[in-house]
Design a protein around this motif. Structure first.
Motif, PDB file in Angstrom:
ATOM      1  N   ARG A 156       0.844  -1.194   0.000  1.00  0.00           N
ATOM      2  CA  ARG A 156       0.000   0.000   0.000  1.00  0.00           C
ATOM      3  C   ARG A 156       0.878   1.242   0.000  1.00  0.00           C
ATOM      4  O   ARG A 156       1.921   1.281   0.673  1.00  0.00           O
ATOM      5  N   GLY A 157       0.446   2.260  -0.718  1.00  0.00           N
ATOM      6  CA  GLY A 157       1.302   3.416  -0.961  1.00  0.00           C
ATOM      7  C   GLY A 157       1.684   4.216   0.254  1.00  0.00           C
ATOM      8  O   GLY A 157       2.624   5.016   0.195  1.00  0.00           O
ATOM      9  N   ASP A 158       0.991   4.044   1.376  1.00  0.00           N
ATOM     10  CA  ASP A 158       1.319   4.810   2.582  1.00  0.00           C
ATOM     11  C   ASP A 158       2.220   4.045   3.545  1.00  0.00           C
ATOM     12  O   ASP A 158       2.484   4.520   4.658  1.00  0.00           O
ATOM     13  N   LEU A 159       2.704   2.876   3.139  1.00  0.00           N
ATOM     14  CA  LEU A 159       3.586   2.093   4.015  1.00  0.00           C
ATOM     15  C   LEU A 159       5.046   2.503   3.832  1.00  0.00           C
ATOM     16  O   LEU A 159       5.475   2.841   2.721  1.00  0.00           O
ATOM     17  N   LYS A 160       5.801   2.432   4.902  1.00  0.00           N
ATOM     18  CA  LYS A 160       7.248   2.586   4.817  1.00  0.00           C
ATOM     19  C   LYS A 160       7.843   1.288   4.282  1.00  0.00           C
ATOM     20  O   LYS A 160       7.232   0.229   4.378  1.00  0.00           O
ATOM     21  N   THR A 161       9.040   1.371   3.712  1.00  0.00           N
ATOM     22  CA  THR A 161       9.651   0.168   3.131  1.00  0.00           C
ATOM     23  C   THR A 161       9.896  -0.906   4.189  1.00  0.00           C
ATOM     24  O   THR A 161       9.798  -2.100   3.887  1.00  0.00           O
ATOM     25  N   THR A 162      10.178  -0.501   5.426  1.00  0.00           N
ATOM     26  CA  THR A 162      10.393  -1.503   6.474  1.00  0.00           C
ATOM     27  C   THR A 162       9.108  -2.275   6.753  1.00  0.00           C
ATOM     28  O   THR A 162       9.121  -3.497   6.910  1.00  0.00           O
ATOM     29  N   ASP A 163       7.976  -1.564   6.807  1.00  0.00           N
ATOM     30  CA  ASP A 163       6.689  -2.220   7.022  1.00  0.00           C
ATOM     31  C   ASP A 163       6.273  -3.020   5.793  1.00  0.00           C
ATOM     32  O   ASP A 163       5.654  -4.083   5.912  1.00  0.00           O
ATOM     33  N   CYS A 164       6.601  -2.506   4.627  1.00  0.00           N
ATOM     34  CA  CYS A 164       6.316  -3.225   3.388  1.00  0.00           C
ATOM     35  C   CYS A 164       7.042  -4.566   3.381  1.00  0.00           C
ATOM     36  O   CYS A 164       6.452  -5.597   3.058  1.00  0.00           O
ATOM     37  N   SER A 165       8.303  -4.548   3.750  1.00  0.00           N
ATOM     38  CA  SER A 165       9.099  -5.775   3.754  1.00  0.00           C
ATOM     39  C   SER A 165       8.516  -6.817   4.699  1.00  0.00           C
ATOM     40  O   SER A 165       8.437  -8.010   4.374  1.00  0.00           O
ATOM     41  N   LYS A 166       8.067  -6.370   5.876  1.00  0.00           N
ATOM     42  CA  LYS A 166       7.458  -7.291   6.844  1.00  0.00           C
ATOM     43  C   LYS A 166       6.171  -7.890   6.296  1.00  0.00           C
ATOM     44  O   LYS A 166       5.898  -9.084   6.466  1.00  0.00           O
ATOM     45  N   CYS A 167       5.376  -7.056   5.640  1.00  0.00           N
ATOM     46  CA  CYS A 167       4.114  -7.522   5.073  1.00  0.00           C
ATOM     47  C   CYS A 167       4.369  -8.549   3.973  1.00  0.00           C
ATOM     48  O   CYS A 167       3.711  -9.597   3.907  1.00  0.00           O
ATOM     49  N   ILE A 168       5.328  -8.252   3.104  1.00  0.00           N
ATOM     50  CA  ILE A 168       5.646  -9.165   2.001  1.00  0.00           C
ATOM     51  C   ILE A 168       6.187 -10.490   2.527  1.00  0.00           C
ATOM     52  O   ILE A 168       5.853 -11.565   2.013  1.00  0.00           O
ATOM     53  N   GLU A 169       7.008 -10.438   3.553  1.00  0.00           N
ATOM     54  CA  GLU A 169       7.512 -11.677   4.152  1.00  0.00           C
ATOM     55  C   GLU A 169       6.352 -12.531   4.657  1.00  0.00           C
ATOM     56  O   GLU A 169       6.338 -13.749   4.481  1.00  0.00           O
ATOM     57  N   SER A 170       5.382 -11.888   5.286  1.00  0.00           N
ATOM     58  CA  SER A 170       4.209 -12.611   5.773  1.00  0.00           C
ATOM     59  C   SER A 170       3.426 -13.219   4.614  1.00  0.00           C
ATOM     60  O   SER A 170       2.993 -14.374   4.674  1.00  0.00           O
ATOM     61  N   ALA A 171       3.260 -12.456   3.538  1.00  0.00           N
ATOM     62  CA  ALA A 171       2.532 -12.959   2.365  1.00  0.00           C
ATOM     63  C   ALA A 171       3.247 -14.140   1.731  1.00  0.00           C
ATOM     64  O   ALA A 171       2.628 -15.144   1.360  1.00  0.00           O
ATOM     65  N   VAL A 172       4.546 -14.043   1.595  1.00  0.00           N
ATOM     66  CA  VAL A 172       5.339 -15.130   1.002  1.00  0.00           C
ATOM     67  C   VAL A 172       5.259 -16.384   1.863  1.00  0.00           C
ATOM     68  O   VAL A 172       5.151 -17.504   1.347  1.00  0.00           O
ATOM     69  N   ASN A 173       5.281 -16.224   3.175  1.00  0.00           N
ATOM     70  CA  ASN A 173       5.175 -17.379   4.076  1.00  0.00           C
ATOM     71  C   ASN A 173       3.808 -18.059   3.981  1.00  0.00           C
ATOM     72  O   ASN A 173       3.687 -19.266   4.209  1.00  0.00           O
ATOM     73  N   GLN A 174       2.784 -17.287   3.660  1.00  0.00           N
ATOM     74  CA  GLN A 174       1.427 -17.832   3.625  1.00  0.00           C
ATOM     75  C   GLN A 174       1.017 -18.389   2.261  1.00  0.00           C
ATOM     76  O   GLN A 174       0.206 -19.311   2.193  1.00  0.00           O
ATOM     77  N   ILE A 175       1.573 -17.860   1.191  1.00  0.00           N
ATOM     78  CA  ILE A 175       1.057 -18.189  -0.135  1.00  0.00           C
ATOM     79  C   ILE A 175       1.224 -19.671  -0.473  1.00  0.00           C
ATOM     80  O   ILE A 175       0.371 -20.279  -1.125  1.00  0.00           O
ATOM     81  N   GLY A 176       2.308 -20.276   0.015  1.00  0.00           N
ATOM     82  CA  GLY A 176       2.504 -21.704  -0.220  1.00  0.00           C
ATOM     83  C   GLY A 176       1.552 -22.569   0.591  1.00  0.00           C
ATOM     84  O   GLY A 176       1.210 -23.684   0.182  1.00  0.00           O
ATOM     85  N   LEU A 177       1.104 -22.064   1.747  1.00  0.00           N
ATOM     86  CA  LEU A 177       0.133 -22.795   2.562  1.00  0.00           C
ATOM     87  C   LEU A 177      -1.263 -22.712   1.961  1.00  0.00           C
ATOM     88  O   LEU A 177      -2.016 -23.684   1.969  1.00  0.00           O
ATOM     89  N   VAL A 178      -1.598 -21.535   1.445  1.00  0.00           N
ATOM     90  CA  VAL A 178      -2.929 -21.323   0.889  1.00  0.00           C
ATOM     91  C   VAL A 178      -3.067 -21.955  -0.497  1.00  0.00           C
ATOM     92  O   VAL A 178      -4.114 -22.496  -0.834  1.00  0.00           O
ATOM     93  N   CYS A 179      -2.007 -21.884  -1.295  1.00  0.00           N
ATOM     94  CA  CYS A 179      -2.040 -22.395  -2.680  1.00  0.00           C
ATOM     95  C   CYS A 179      -0.874 -23.364  -2.913  1.00  0.00           C
ATOM     96  O   CYS A 179       0.059 -23.052  -3.655  1.00  0.00           O
ATOM     97  N   PRO A 180      -0.901 -24.540  -2.296  1.00  0.00           N
ATOM     98  CA  PRO A 180       0.217 -25.479  -2.457  1.00  0.00           C
ATOM     99  C   PRO A 180       0.325 -26.007  -3.889  1.00  0.00           C
ATOM    100  O   PRO A 180      -0.676 -26.371  -4.497  1.00  0.00           O
ATOM    101  N   TYR A 181       1.550 -25.987  -4.420  1.00  0.00           N
ATOM    102  CA  TYR A 181       1.869 -26.550  -5.744  1.00  0.00           C
ATOM    103  C   TYR A 181       1.025 -25.946  -6.869  1.00  0.00           C
ATOM    104  O   TYR A 181       0.719 -26.617  -7.852  1.00  0.00           O
TER     105      TYR A 181
END
Length: 292
Positions: free
Chosen positions: A106-131
């Motif tokens: 989101r455009g109002d996030l700082k890069t540090t918060d963006c990085s944390k959010c993306i890490e969370s998304a990457v950790n979840q995407i394989g659980l939600v959509c395996p293979y």
């Protein structure tokens, strides 16, 4: 005398190790309790996901490229709020291993918060959509998407998710201010925040869209907010490549529940449980060594 002293030292040493293990165990209990209550995931609330029906084979070239893509997404998010990445689209790579993808915060996030959010998304995407050959995951502050075919820069206004709060009674002032905010958001390029009195909102296009396509997408988003949510005091809509939201003061936290919310809670519990299991294994190994 020396023997008694040595026994005393060994007893104290053993007691110290036992106390240390107990303290570590208490930390483990606290960690898992916090994880289960969602304190570690509140900043990255799950909104929706989408998975392709087609599945890839484990240990395939596609999986290797997917891992490279996800690693690049995490690395890049510490530097920029958006990036698109294509992997394996050269002549030396089998066509079935190609990946096109992007992430955006989101455009109002700082890069540090963006990085944390993306890490969370990457950790979840394989659980939600395996293979899955294609997947998208939208959190409150960021999204990640990859596909087997090239979708970058191609306008997509299909509805991926929408949510409406309780309706407002006949309130002419509210509707006037809401329409002012939506008209302002419709003219956004990229990310924009708008307000009119007690009504606020924001809108955003994915970074791969041209200005003209962004305006077209947001025009559809605003229209769908009105059509799908009518007189709601707050509303969200996510299209394929843009999103828009508005809310009246006090209505930012929607009261309606949905299957997507339950999915988000489930993913949070899974992530917390896996993290807790890892901590427990390390704790068990340490205590075994400490107790000799």
């Amino acid at each position: 005398m020396k023997e008694r002293k040595m026994r005393r030292i060994l007893q104290l040493h053993s007691t110290h190790k036992t106390n240390l293990c107990l303290k570590l165990y208490s930390f483990f209990i606290l960690f898992t309790s916090l994880s289960n209550h969602g304190y570690f995931v509140k900043a990255n609330i799950f909104i929706f996901s989408g998975c392709s029906q087609e599945k890839y084979t484990p240990n395939s070239p596609f999986e290797a490229n997917l891992n490279s893509f996800l690693a690049s997404v995490v690395s890049s998010s510490s530097q920029a709020l958006y990036n698109s990445i294509a992997i394996g689209n050269g002549s030396s790579t089998p066509p079935e291993a190609t990946i096109y993808g992007l992430y955006q915060c989101r455009g109002d996030l700082k890069t540090t918060d963006c990085s944390k959010c993306i890490e969370s998304a990457v950790n979840q995407i394989g659980l939600v959509c395996p293979y899955s050959y294609g997947a998208s995951l939208q959190l409150e502050g960021c999204c990640v998407r990859y596909e087997h075919i090239d979708f970058l820069g191609k306008l997509d206004t299909s509805v991926r998710y929408n949510k409406c709060s309780k309706s407002v009674s006949d309130d002419v002032e509210f509707f006037r201010r809401r329409d002012d905010v939506l008209a302002d958001l419709q003219a956004a390029i990229g990310f924009k925040v708008s307000s009119s009195g007690f009504v606020e909102g924001f809108a955003q296009c994915l970074g791969d869209l041209s200005s003209a396509d962004c305006a077209s997408c947001l025009g559809d988003a605003v229209g769908k907010l009105k059509n799908l949510c009518g007189s709601a005091a707050a509303a969200d809509v996510f299209l394929g490549q843009c999103s828009a939201r508005y809310w009246a003061s006090g209505y930012y936290d929607f009261t309606d529940s949905s299957n997507e919310d339950q999915m988000g809670k489930t993913v949070a519990i899974i992530v917390g449980a896996l993290a807790g299991l890892a901590v427990f294994i390390v704790l068990l190994s340490f205590c075994r060594k400490a107790m000799g």
